[in-house]
Design a protein around this motif. Structure first.
Motif, PDB file in Angstrom:
ATOM      1  N   GLY A   6       0.821  -1.210   0.000  1.00 38.56           N
ATOM      2  CA  GLY A   6       0.000   0.000   0.000  1.00 38.56           C
ATOM      3  C   GLY A   6       0.846   1.247   0.000  1.00 38.56           C
ATOM      4  O   GLY A   6       0.578   2.212  -0.749  1.00 38.56           O
ATOM      5  N   ALA A   7       1.893   1.256   0.823  1.00 34.32           N
ATOM      6  CA  ALA A   7       2.774   2.422   0.897  1.00 34.32           C
ATOM      7  C   ALA A   7       3.547   2.615  -0.406  1.00 34.32           C
ATOM      8  O   ALA A   7       3.780   3.747  -0.845  1.00 34.32           O
ATOM      9  N   LEU A   8       3.957   1.504  -1.021  1.00 31.27           N
ATOM     10  CA  LEU A   8       4.693   1.586  -2.283  1.00 31.27           C
ATOM     11  C   LEU A   8       3.835   2.185  -3.385  1.00 31.27           C
ATOM     12  O   LEU A   8       4.286   3.018  -4.179  1.00 31.27           O
ATOM     13  N   ILE A   9       2.559   1.795  -3.424  1.00 28.64           N
ATOM     14  CA  ILE A   9       1.663   2.262  -4.483  1.00 28.64           C
ATOM     15  C   ILE A   9       1.179   3.684  -4.250  1.00 28.64           C
ATOM     16  O   ILE A   9       1.145   4.516  -5.168  1.00 28.64           O
ATOM     17  N   ALA A  10       0.796   3.987  -3.000  1.00 26.66           N
ATOM     18  CA  ALA A  10       0.086   5.254  -2.739  1.00 26.66           C
ATOM     19  C   ALA A  10       0.672   6.088  -1.616  1.00 26.66           C
ATOM     20  O   ALA A  10       0.267   7.226  -1.420  1.00 26.66           O
ATOM     21  N   GLY A  11       1.613   5.537  -0.841  1.00 27.26           N
ATOM     22  CA  GLY A  11       2.184   6.281   0.268  1.00 27.26           C
ATOM     23  C   GLY A  11       1.636   5.816   1.605  1.00 27.26           C
ATOM     24  O   GLY A  11       0.921   4.811   1.694  1.00 27.26           O
ATOM     25  N   ALA A  12       1.975   6.564   2.650  1.00 25.91           N
ATOM     26  CA  ALA A  12       1.573   6.202   4.006  1.00 25.91           C
ATOM     27  C   ALA A  12       0.053   6.210   4.145  1.00 25.91           C
ATOM     28  O   ALA A  12      -0.649   6.950   3.450  1.00 25.91           O
ATOM     29  N   ARG A  13      -0.446   5.353   5.063  1.00 21.70           N
ATOM     30  CA  ARG A  13      -1.869   5.237   5.387  1.00 21.70           C
ATOM     31  C   ARG A  13      -2.703   4.648   4.239  1.00 21.70           C
ATOM     32  O   ARG A  13      -3.880   4.942   4.085  1.00 21.70           O
ATOM     33  N   PHE A  14      -2.066   3.843   3.411  1.00 13.77           N
ATOM     34  CA  PHE A  14      -2.777   3.049   2.414  1.00 13.77           C
ATOM     35  C   PHE A  14      -2.333   1.595   2.590  1.00 13.77           C
ATOM     36  O   PHE A  14      -1.171   1.329   2.914  1.00 13.77           O
ATOM     37  N   THR A  15      -3.263   0.651   2.373  1.00 18.19           N
ATOM     38  CA  THR A  15      -2.991  -0.760   2.624  1.00 18.19           C
ATOM     39  C   THR A  15      -3.592  -1.613   1.515  1.00 18.19           C
ATOM     40  O   THR A  15      -4.655  -1.276   0.980  1.00 18.19           O
ATOM     41  N   VAL A  16      -2.923  -2.695   1.186  1.00 15.31           N
ATOM     42  CA  VAL A  16      -3.450  -3.698   0.259  1.00 15.31           C
ATOM     43  C   VAL A  16      -3.864  -4.922   1.069  1.00 15.31           C
ATOM     44  O   VAL A  16      -3.111  -5.381   1.936  1.00 15.31           O
ATOM     45  N   LEU A  17      -5.058  -5.438   0.816  1.00 17.96           N
ATOM     46  CA  LEU A  17      -5.515  -6.687   1.429  1.00 17.96           C
ATOM     47  C   LEU A  17      -5.503  -7.769   0.363  1.00 17.96           C
ATOM     48  O   LEU A  17      -5.957  -7.542  -0.761  1.00 17.96           O
ATOM     49  N   ARG A  18      -5.011  -8.956   0.731  1.00 20.12           N
ATOM     50  CA  ARG A  18      -4.861 -10.027  -0.244  1.00 20.12           C
ATOM     51  C   ARG A  18      -5.643 -11.270   0.179  1.00 20.12           C
ATOM     52  O   ARG A  18      -5.838 -11.535   1.362  1.00 20.12           O
ATOM     53  N   GLY A  19      -6.072 -12.040  -0.822  1.00 18.80           N
ATOM     54  CA  GLY A  19      -6.651 -13.351  -0.592  1.00 18.80           C
ATOM     55  C   GLY A  19      -7.851 -13.349   0.336  1.00 18.80           C
ATOM     56  O   GLY A  19      -8.770 -12.539   0.199  1.00 18.80           O
ATOM     57  N   HIS A  20      -7.847 -14.271   1.293  1.00 22.67           N
ATOM     58  CA  HIS A  20      -8.967 -14.398   2.214  1.00 22.67           C
ATOM     59  C   HIS A  20      -9.140 -13.163   3.094  1.00 22.67           C
ATOM     60  O   HIS A  20     -10.254 -12.894   3.564  1.00 22.67           O
ATOM     61  N   MET A  21      -8.060 -12.414   3.296  1.00 26.27           N
ATOM     62  CA  MET A  21      -8.197 -11.186   4.079  1.00 26.27           C
ATOM     63  C   MET A  21      -9.045 -10.167   3.323  1.00 26.27           C
ATOM     64  O   MET A  21      -9.900  -9.492   3.911  1.00 26.27           O
ATOM     65  N   ALA A  22      -8.834 -10.051   2.027  1.00 25.79           N
ATOM     66  CA  ALA A  22      -9.662  -9.163   1.214  1.00 25.79           C
ATOM     67  C   ALA A  22     -11.112  -9.632   1.224  1.00 25.79           C
ATOM     68  O   ALA A  22     -12.051  -8.825   1.297  1.00 25.79           O
ATOM     69  N   ARG A  23     -11.296 -10.946   1.183  1.00 27.70           N
ATOM     70  CA  ARG A  23     -12.663 -11.479   1.197  1.00 27.70           C
ATOM     71  C   ARG A  23     -13.333 -11.243   2.546  1.00 27.70           C
ATOM     72  O   ARG A  23     -14.530 -10.957   2.614  1.00 27.70           O
ATOM     73  N   LEU A  24     -12.577 -11.357   3.645  1.00 31.14           N
ATOM     74  CA  LEU A  24     -13.135 -11.090   4.967  1.00 31.14           C
ATOM     75  C   LEU A  24     -13.577  -9.635   5.078  1.00 31.14           C
ATOM     76  O   LEU A  24     -14.644  -9.338   5.636  1.00 31.14           O
ATOM     77  N   HIS A  25     -12.788  -8.743   4.522  1.00 31.49           N
ATOM     78  CA  HIS A  25     -13.143  -7.318   4.512  1.00 31.49           C
ATOM     79  C   HIS A  25     -14.447  -7.115   3.744  1.00 31.49           C
ATOM     80  O   HIS A  25     -15.367  -6.417   4.205  1.00 31.49           O
ATOM     81  N   ARG A  26     -14.549  -7.756   2.584  1.00 30.73           N
ATOM     82  CA  ARG A  26     -15.773  -7.646   1.770  1.00 30.73           C
ATOM     83  C   ARG A  26     -16.956  -8.272   2.498  1.00 30.73           C
ATOM     84  O   ARG A  26     -18.075  -7.741   2.460  1.00 30.73           O
ATOM     85  N   ALA A  27     -16.717  -9.401   3.150  1.00 35.68           N
ATOM     86  CA  ALA A  27     -17.787 -10.083   3.883  1.00 35.68           C
ATOM     87  C   ALA A  27     -18.350  -9.199   4.993  1.00 35.68           C
ATOM     88  O   ALA A  27     -19.571  -9.146   5.204  1.00 35.68           O
ATOM     89  N   LEU A  28     -17.472  -8.514   5.690  1.00 41.36           N
ATOM     90  CA  LEU A  28     -17.927  -7.622   6.760  1.00 41.36           C
ATOM     91  C   LEU A  28     -18.847  -6.538   6.209  1.00 41.36           C
ATOM     92  O   LEU A  28     -19.915  -6.267   6.760  1.00 41.36           O
ATOM     93  N   GLY A  29     -18.426  -5.898   5.119  1.00 42.35           N
ATOM     94  CA  GLY A  29     -19.244  -4.834   4.540  1.00 42.35           C
ATOM     95  C   GLY A  29     -20.600  -5.340   4.088  1.00 42.35           C
ATOM     96  O   GLY A  29     -21.637  -4.707   4.329  1.00 42.35           O
ATOM     97  N   GLN A  30     -20.618  -6.501   3.433  1.00 45.70           N
ATOM     98  CA  GLN A  30     -21.880  -7.052   2.951  1.00 45.70           C
ATOM     99  C   GLN A  30     -22.785  -7.484   4.097  1.00 45.70           C
ATOM    100  O   GLN A  30     -24.006  -7.274   4.054  1.00 45.70           O
ATOM    101  N   PHE A  31     -22.194  -8.082   5.124  1.00 42.03           N
ATOM    102  CA  PHE A  31     -22.985  -8.482   6.289  1.00 42.03           C
ATOM    103  C   PHE A  31     -23.620  -7.256   6.949  1.00 42.03           C
ATOM    104  O   PHE A  31     -24.810  -7.271   7.303  1.00 42.03           O
ATOM    105  N   MET A  32     -22.842  -6.198   7.119  1.00 40.50           N
ATOM    106  CA  MET A  32     -23.378  -4.974   7.733  1.00 40.50           C
ATOM    107  C   MET A  32     -24.515  -4.392   6.894  1.00 40.50           C
ATOM    108  O   MET A  32     -25.575  -4.032   7.418  1.00 40.50           O
ATOM    109  N   LEU A  33     -24.286  -4.297   5.584  1.00 42.93           N
ATOM    110  CA  LEU A  33     -25.290  -3.710   4.703  1.00 42.93           C
ATOM    111  C   LEU A  33     -26.564  -4.554   4.688  1.00 42.93           C
ATOM    112  O   LEU A  33     -27.685  -4.018   4.772  1.00 42.93           O
ATOM    113  N   ASP A  34     -26.419  -5.855   4.618  1.00 45.10           N
ATOM    114  CA  ASP A  34     -27.594  -6.738   4.635  1.00 45.10           C
ATOM    115  C   ASP A  34     -28.370  -6.593   5.941  1.00 45.10           C
ATOM    116  O   ASP A  34     -29.607  -6.563   5.948  1.00 45.10           O
TER     117      ASP A  34
END
Length: 425
Positions: free
Chosen positions: A155-183
């Motif tokens: 994240g820091a390499l692409i955009a600088g400080a205070r940016f993060t990349v989530l990969r694999g199941h971690m990215a899916r867990l992040h998406r799952a949280l948002g969808q669960f909250m919205l539902d």
């Protein structure tokens, strides 16, 4: 925005409310600006009346072929026209001065908001859940996350400080949280799902009290638009400059969006980890309500946010913020703070605020009570239901195991294709 008529009626009460916010007496200066503005408007009205009289007299003089009188009256009308134009300019400037002075003043606290200068004056109202007793040293998410797919370096390499990349199941867990909250907010709590713009104009930021005071905390595009710091801006602005039917209220809206904040006012805070990012996702809750129902809606909204934490079995506490710690536009705020075992403390994960008619005035958003001719300003409320990234942090820290793996909360497993545990790569 404050009602200058209310300040006129009781300047002492206005100054008392600001004093609770740590702001010195202001009413006298505002009333001087208001008096000048009103004097200019009165002079304009007087001149307009005289101009109308003179215009009629010109017609009469011409009918009587009294050219001298007609000429004198026409010269007077020309002078009145010039003077009126100058006064219109002055009164416009005076109005702008008054509006600018009012625009930087925060909302007044509700009567039941506790006194206090900062977070030390906040009052704990409830706790839910018992923090887990670990038989190993619980890790901070910043140490726990990288082997699981939280890539701070990318994240820091692409955009600088205070940016993060989530990969694999971690990215899916992040998406799952948002969808669960919205539902949950749409299917169980009655909020209407909305997909709003992420870029907004000045008027939307001003109406939701983000301008002019917090311009440095937001990102502006090269064409003069703003990246939303929260979907509150877009959702609340949907009623800007409208007159709503009383029967349409309360209007409950929700959206899962990316949010963008420059964090100019938080230099040096939470620089490590996923707590305070320039880009993050959040499920926002917004309610547009009648004045007589906004307190009930505030409690309802807060419970909707608490329900997410309870479904995830995350221990939390509800805090009633003191006058000195509330956000700029709020008249009353509850913060929900989730337990983070890696930090051994509670951290804010949701802030639910009742803004009263403060934003309604700035947006000129009104409703017409049933059976009445006159309109009234709506009350607006907003809250997080919840901040997705901070909830991810809470899940990682509360569900971690000694081997560095993380158990997926039961309510999220349907969103994770049955994955029950995240394991280090």
């Amino acid at each position: 925005m404050h009602d200058i008529r209310a300040i006129r009626d009781d300047p002492a009460a206005f100054d008392h409310g600001l004093a609770r916010r740590g702001i010195g007496p202001t009413a006298a200066g505002l009333l001087l600006l208001d008096e000048r503005r009103r004097a200019l408007l009165t002079e304009v009205q007087t001149l307009q009346a005289r101009r109308n009289e003179a215009s009629k007299a010109i017609g009469q003089a011409k009918a009587q072929k009294d050219e001298a009188t007609a000429a004198a009256l026409m010269a007077e009308v020309a002078k009145i026209k010039d003077r009126t134009a100058a006064l219109d300019h002055e009164s416009g400037h005076a109005q702008a001065e008054l509006d600018a002075a009012l625009a930087v003043l925060p909302n007044l606290p509700a009567a039941d908001v506790p006194e206090g200068e900062d977070e030390h004056g906040n009052v704990e109202q409830k706790r839910w859940g018992t923090p887990r007793a670990f038989n190993f040293a619980a890790k901070d998410h910043a140490d726990l996350g990288p082997p699981l797919g939280v890539d701070f370096e990318a994240g820091a390499l692409i955009a600088g400080a205070r940016f993060t990349v989530l990969r694999g199941h971690m990215a899916r867990l992040h998406r799952a949280l948002g969808q669960f909250m919205l539902d949950t907010q749409t299917e169980r709590n009655g909020y209407s799902e909305t997909w709003p713009p992420l870029l907004v104009r000045d008027e939307a930021m001003y109406g939701t009290d983000k301008l002019p005071k917090f311009a440095e905390d937001s990102f502006r595009t090269s064409d003069g638009r703003w990246l939303i710091p929260t979907a509150e801006v877009s959702l609340t602005s949907l009623v800007r400059e409208q007159i709503l039917a009383a029967g349409a209220l309360p209007m409950r809206l929700t959206a899962l969006t990316a949010c963008f904040r420059s964090e100019a006012g938080s230099a040096g805070r939470d620089t490590r980890g996923f707590i305070r990012q320039h880009q993050f996702e959040k499920v926002e809750l917004v309610t547009i309500a009648r004045p007589d129902e906004s307190e009930t809606e505030h409690e309802r909204m807060t419970r909707a946010a608490e329900g997410i934490l309870e479904a995830l079995e995350l221990p939390y506490r509800r805090m009633l913020l003191c006058a000195g710690d509330m956000g700029f536009g709020a008249r009353k705020t509850y913060d929900l703070e989730v337990w983070l075992p890696g930090q051994q403390c509670y951290r804010e994960i949701s802030s639910c605020s009742n803004c009263g008619d403060f934003q309604g005035r700035r947006m000129d958003a009104r409703f017409r009570p049933e059976g009445e001719k006159n309109t009234a300003f709506v009350h607006t409320l907003n809250g997080s239901g919840l901040a997705v990234g901070r909830t991810l942090v809470a899940v990682l820290e509360n569900y971690q195991e000694a081997d560095g793996s993380v158990t997926v909360p039961a309510v999220l497993r349907p969103y994770m294709a049955g994955v029950e545990r995240l394991t280090p790569a």
